[in-house]
Design a protein around this motif. Structure first.
Motif, PDB file in Angstrom:
ATOM      1  N   LYS A  65       0.847  -1.191   0.000  1.00 41.98           N
ATOM      2  CA  LYS A  65       0.000   0.000   0.000  1.00 41.98           C
ATOM      3  C   LYS A  65       0.879   1.236   0.000  1.00 41.98           C
ATOM      4  CE  LYS A  65      -3.553   2.437   2.642  1.00 41.98           C
ATOM      5  NZ  LYS A  65      -4.430   2.423   3.837  1.00 41.98           N
ATOM      6  N   VAL A  66       0.626   2.151  -0.936  1.00 45.34           N
ATOM      7  CA  VAL A  66       1.373   3.401  -1.016  1.00 45.34           C
ATOM      8  C   VAL A  66       0.591   4.523  -0.345  1.00 45.34           C
ATOM      9  CG1 VAL A  66       2.363   5.114  -2.586  1.00 45.34           C
ATOM     10  CG2 VAL A  66       2.551   2.676  -3.121  1.00 45.34           C
ATOM     11  N   ASP A  67      -0.680   4.630  -0.674  1.00 42.99           N
ATOM     12  CA  ASP A  67      -1.578   5.618  -0.076  1.00 42.99           C
ATOM     13  C   ASP A  67      -2.991   5.028  -0.129  1.00 42.99           C
ATOM     14  OD1 ASP A  67      -2.566   7.898   1.057  1.00 42.99           O
ATOM     15  OD2 ASP A  67      -1.705   9.295  -0.394  1.00 42.99           O
ATOM     16  N   ASP A  68      -3.963   5.759   0.381  1.00 43.23           N
ATOM     17  CA  ASP A  68      -5.332   5.249   0.352  1.00 43.23           C
ATOM     18  C   ASP A  68      -5.833   5.053  -1.071  1.00 43.23           C
ATOM     19  OD1 ASP A  68      -5.614   5.061   3.065  1.00 43.23           O
ATOM     20  OD2 ASP A  68      -6.510   7.059   3.299  1.00 43.23           O
ATOM     21  N   HIS A  69      -5.236   5.769  -2.040  1.00 44.67           N
ATOM     22  CA  HIS A  69      -5.722   5.690  -3.421  1.00 44.67           C
ATOM     23  C   HIS A  69      -4.723   5.029  -4.364  1.00 44.67           C
ATOM     24  CE1 HIS A  69      -3.094   9.161  -3.505  1.00 44.67           C
ATOM     25  NE2 HIS A  69      -3.237   9.297  -4.801  1.00 44.67           N
ATOM     26  N   ILE A  70      -3.597   4.528  -3.854  1.00 43.11           N
ATOM     27  CA  ILE A  70      -2.556   3.934  -4.704  1.00 43.11           C
ATOM     28  C   ILE A  70      -1.978   2.690  -4.021  1.00 43.11           C
ATOM     29  CG2 ILE A  70      -0.309   4.262  -5.826  1.00 43.11           C
ATOM     30  CD1 ILE A  70      -0.850   7.192  -6.020  1.00 43.11           C
ATOM     31  N   GLY A  71      -1.715   1.652  -4.818  1.00 44.03           N
ATOM     32  CA  GLY A  71      -1.012   0.469  -4.354  1.00 44.03           C
ATOM     33  C   GLY A  71      -0.174  -0.104  -5.479  1.00 44.03           C
ATOM     34  N   VAL A  72       0.799  -0.934  -5.151  1.00 44.38           N
ATOM     35  CA  VAL A  72       1.679  -1.515  -6.164  1.00 44.38           C
ATOM     36  C   VAL A  72       1.817  -3.015  -5.940  1.00 44.38           C
ATOM     37  CG1 VAL A  72       3.018   0.579  -6.544  1.00 44.38           C
ATOM     38  CG2 VAL A  72       3.779  -1.034  -4.806  1.00 44.38           C
ATOM     39  N   ALA A  73       1.950  -3.742  -7.054  1.00 43.66           N
ATOM     40  CA  ALA A  73       2.298  -5.164  -7.039  1.00 43.66           C
ATOM     41  C   ALA A  73       3.618  -5.308  -7.771  1.00 43.66           C
ATOM     42  CB  ALA A  73       1.213  -5.993  -7.720  1.00 43.66           C
ATOM     43  N   ILE A  74       4.510  -6.163  -7.276  1.00 41.15           N
ATOM     44  CA  ILE A  74       5.849  -6.253  -7.829  1.00 41.15           C
ATOM     45  C   ILE A  74       6.155  -7.673  -8.298  1.00 41.15           C
ATOM     46  CG2 ILE A  74       6.644  -4.401  -6.307  1.00 41.15           C
ATOM     47  CD1 ILE A  74       8.123  -6.590  -4.681  1.00 41.15           C
ATOM     48  N   ASN A  90       6.745   8.081   0.422  1.00 43.46           N
ATOM     49  CA  ASN A  90       7.250   9.383   0.849  1.00 43.46           C
ATOM     50  C   ASN A  90       6.795  10.498  -0.084  1.00 43.46           C
ATOM     51  OD1 ASN A  90       8.626   8.358   3.071  1.00 43.46           O
ATOM     52  ND2 ASN A  90      10.537   8.043   1.932  1.00 43.46           N
ATOM     53  N   GLU A  91       6.781  10.213  -1.387  1.00 44.07           N
ATOM     54  CA  GLU A  91       6.331  11.223  -2.350  1.00 44.07           C
ATOM     55  C   GLU A  91       4.861  11.572  -2.121  1.00 44.07           C
ATOM     56  OE1 GLU A  91       8.111  12.938  -4.706  1.00 44.07           O
ATOM     57  OE2 GLU A  91       9.793  12.045  -3.616  1.00 44.07           O
ATOM     58  N   CYS A  92       4.042  10.576  -1.836  1.00 44.30           N
ATOM     59  CA  CYS A  92       2.621  10.824  -1.568  1.00 44.30           C
ATOM     60  C   CYS A  92       2.441  11.661  -0.299  1.00 44.30           C
ATOM     61  CB  CYS A  92       1.870   9.503  -1.435  1.00 44.30           C
ATOM     62  SG  CYS A  92       1.579   8.652  -2.992  1.00 44.30           S
ATOM     63  N   ILE A  93       3.222  11.349   0.744  1.00 47.51           N
ATOM     64  CA  ILE A  93       3.119  12.100   2.000  1.00 47.51           C
ATOM     65  C   ILE A  93       3.547  13.546   1.787  1.00 47.51           C
ATOM     66  CG2 ILE A  93       4.100  12.323   4.320  1.00 47.51           C
ATOM     67  CD1 ILE A  93       4.253   9.249   4.383  1.00 47.51           C
ATOM     68  N   ASN A  94       4.655  13.759   1.080  1.00 49.20           N
ATOM     69  CA  ASN A  94       5.151  15.122   0.849  1.00 49.20           C
ATOM     70  C   ASN A  94       4.158  15.938   0.028  1.00 49.20           C
ATOM     71  OD1 ASN A  94       7.505  14.530   2.244  1.00 49.20           O
ATOM     72  ND2 ASN A  94       8.639  13.962   0.393  1.00 49.20           N
ATOM     73  N   TYR A  95       3.585  15.326  -1.011  1.00 49.63           N
ATOM     74  CA  TYR A  95       2.630  16.045  -1.856  1.00 49.63           C
ATOM     75  C   TYR A  95       1.374  16.389  -1.059  1.00 49.63           C
ATOM     76  CZ  TYR A  95      -0.137  17.212  -5.995  1.00 49.63           C
ATOM     77  OH  TYR A  95      -0.903  17.865  -6.932  1.00 49.63           O
ATOM     78  N   SER A  96       0.897  15.435  -0.265  1.00 50.49           N
ATOM     79  CA  SER A  96      -0.295  15.677   0.530  1.00 50.49           C
ATOM     80  C   SER A  96      -0.060  16.765   1.572  1.00 50.49           C
ATOM     81  CB  SER A  96      -0.727  14.379   1.224  1.00 50.49           C
ATOM     82  OG  SER A  96      -1.863  14.586   2.021  1.00 50.49           O
ATOM     83  N   PHE A  97       1.131  16.801   2.168  1.00 50.45           N
ATOM     84  CA  PHE A  97       1.453  17.825   3.163  1.00 50.45           C
ATOM     85  C   PHE A  97       1.546  19.208   2.517  1.00 50.45           C
ATOM     86  CE2 PHE A  97       4.591  20.359   5.517  1.00 50.45           C
ATOM     87  CZ  PHE A  97       4.034  20.343   6.776  1.00 50.45           C
ATOM     88  N   THR A  98       2.091  19.274   1.290  1.00 52.86           N
ATOM     89  CA  THR A  98       2.305  20.555   0.622  1.00 52.86           C
ATOM     90  C   THR A  98       1.019  21.111   0.016  1.00 52.86           C
ATOM     91  OG1 THR A  98       4.562  19.887   0.085  1.00 52.86           O
ATOM     92  CG2 THR A  98       3.665  21.765  -1.140  1.00 52.86           C
TER      93      THR A  98
END
Length: 277
Positions: A65-74, A90-98
Motif C-alpha cells: 500500500k502506497v496511499d489510500d488511493h494507490i497500491g503496487v504489485a511487484i 514518501n512522495e505521496c506524503i510530501n505532496y499531501s502535506f504541501t
C-alpha cells in the motif's frame, strides 16, 4: 543470455545498440512470481502469487500500500520493490502535506520512471531488478501502469508480469474488452482466473494468492482469505456444472466427425513431409 564484452557496465553500448545490464534487469522481472492487474471505470484490482522459498518459510510480500488511493504489485527482486514502494509512499506524503490533496497517479508514475532511468545512466549504479504494477484512483478515474526497470512506463487496461505470466496475458487479451464496464466482483473473479492460468495445474486456493482492490468509495485494501476462497469456490462450482453439460455435445461431435479409415493399399506417408506429425 551469455556474458560478453559489452555487459560489464550499464553505460556501455553494444554495437547493436543494446544495454545488456538493463536487459538482465528486465529478465529478473520474468523470474519473479506472477503479478496481475485489471481495471474498470471505477475500480482497479491487483493480484499476485504467494511463493515461498521453502515449506518452512513464509512467502514474501508482493503487494504494498502506497496511499489510500494507490497500491503496487511487484515481480522481481523483492528488496528493490520494497525500497521503491517506500520512495513512492514518501512522495505521496510530501505532496499531501504541501498541497493538501492526493498525489495524481500519473505524476507519481513519471517520478518513479525517472528514478529508474537514472540507474541506467550511472556507471556506479545498477538498474532496479523489479517491475511494478501501479494501481490507483484519482480525479481522472482509475489507472493501471506498468513501470519497467529500463525507465519506461505504460498504462494498461489489464496486464501480467512475472514467471508464467504469458498464460495470464492470453486470458486477459480474450476478456479485456469487457473489463471497462464490469462490476467490482466480476473484476476480482477475472483476476483470480488469470492467476489460476499462471499456476499450470496447481490448485488455486486463497492461501496461494493475494488480492487487493481500490476504487470509488473504496480505499486500497487487501481482501481477506475467506472472501477470496468464497469467490474461488463459486466459479469452480459453475465450471463443474458446465462441464458435464458440454460432454454429450462433444461426444456427438466426435462421432459426426469420424471418417472411414484409409484403405490398406494407400501409401501412408504420401504427400506428407518427413518431419510432419
Amino acid at each position: 543470455m551469455f556474458r560478453n564484452q559489452y555487459d560489464t557496465d550499464v553505460t556501455t553500448w553494444s554495437p547493436a545498440g543494446r544495454l545488456f545490464q538493463v536487459e538482465y534487469a528486465m529478465e529478473a522481472v520474468k523470474q519473479g512470481s506472477a503479478a496481475i492487474g485489471l481495471r474498470s471505470k471505477t475500480h482497479v484490482v491487483l493480484a499476485c502469487v504467494n511463493k515461498a522459498n521453502s515449506e518452512l518459510s513464509s512467502h514474501q510480500k508482493k503487494i504494498f500500500k502506497v496511499d489510500d488511493h494507490i497500491g503496487v504489485a511487484i515481480a522481481g527482486l523483492t528488496a528493490d520493490g520494497r525500497v521503491l514502494s517506500r520512495y513512492m509512499r514518501n512522495e505521496c506524503i510530501n505532496y499531501s502535506f504541501t498541497y493538501e490533496s492526493p498525489l495524481p497517479v500519473g505524476r507519481l508514475v513519471v517520478q518513479l520512471a525517472d528514478k529508474a532511468q537514472v540507474c541506467t545512466q550511472r556507471s556506479w549504479k545498477r538498474p532496479y531488478g523489479v517491475g511494478l504494477l501501479v494501481a490507483g484512483l484519482d480525479e481522472s478515474g482509475a489507472h493501471l501502469y506498468y513501470n519497467c526497470p529500463s525507465g519506461n512506463y505504460f498504462e494498461y487496461q489489464a496486464f501480467a508480469i512475472g514467471s508464467r505470466s504469458q498464460a495470464a496475458k492470453t486470458y486477459l487479451e480474450r476478456r479485456f474488452e469487457s473489463f471497462r464496464d464490469t462490476t467490482r466482483d466480476d473484476l476480482v473473479k477475472d483476476a483470480l482466473m488469470a492467476i489460476r492460468e499462471t499456476l499450470q495445474g496447481e490448485t488455486l486456493k486463497s492461501s496461494v494468492c493475494t488480492v487487493t482492490v481500490v476504487g470509488v468509495g473504496e480505499p486500497f485494501h487487501v481482501l481477506d482469505q475467506g472472501t477470496v476462497q468464497q469467490m474461488i469456490d463459486a466459479f469452480e462450482i459453475v465450471a463443474e456444472q458446465e462441464g458435464p453439460a458440454a460432454e454429450p455435445d462433444a461426444d456427438a461431435g466426435q462421432e459426426a466427425s469420424a471418417e472411414p479409415e484409409p484403405e490398406q493399399g494407400a501409401a501412408a506417408g504420401e504427400g506428407v513431409a518427413p518431419m510432419d506429425i
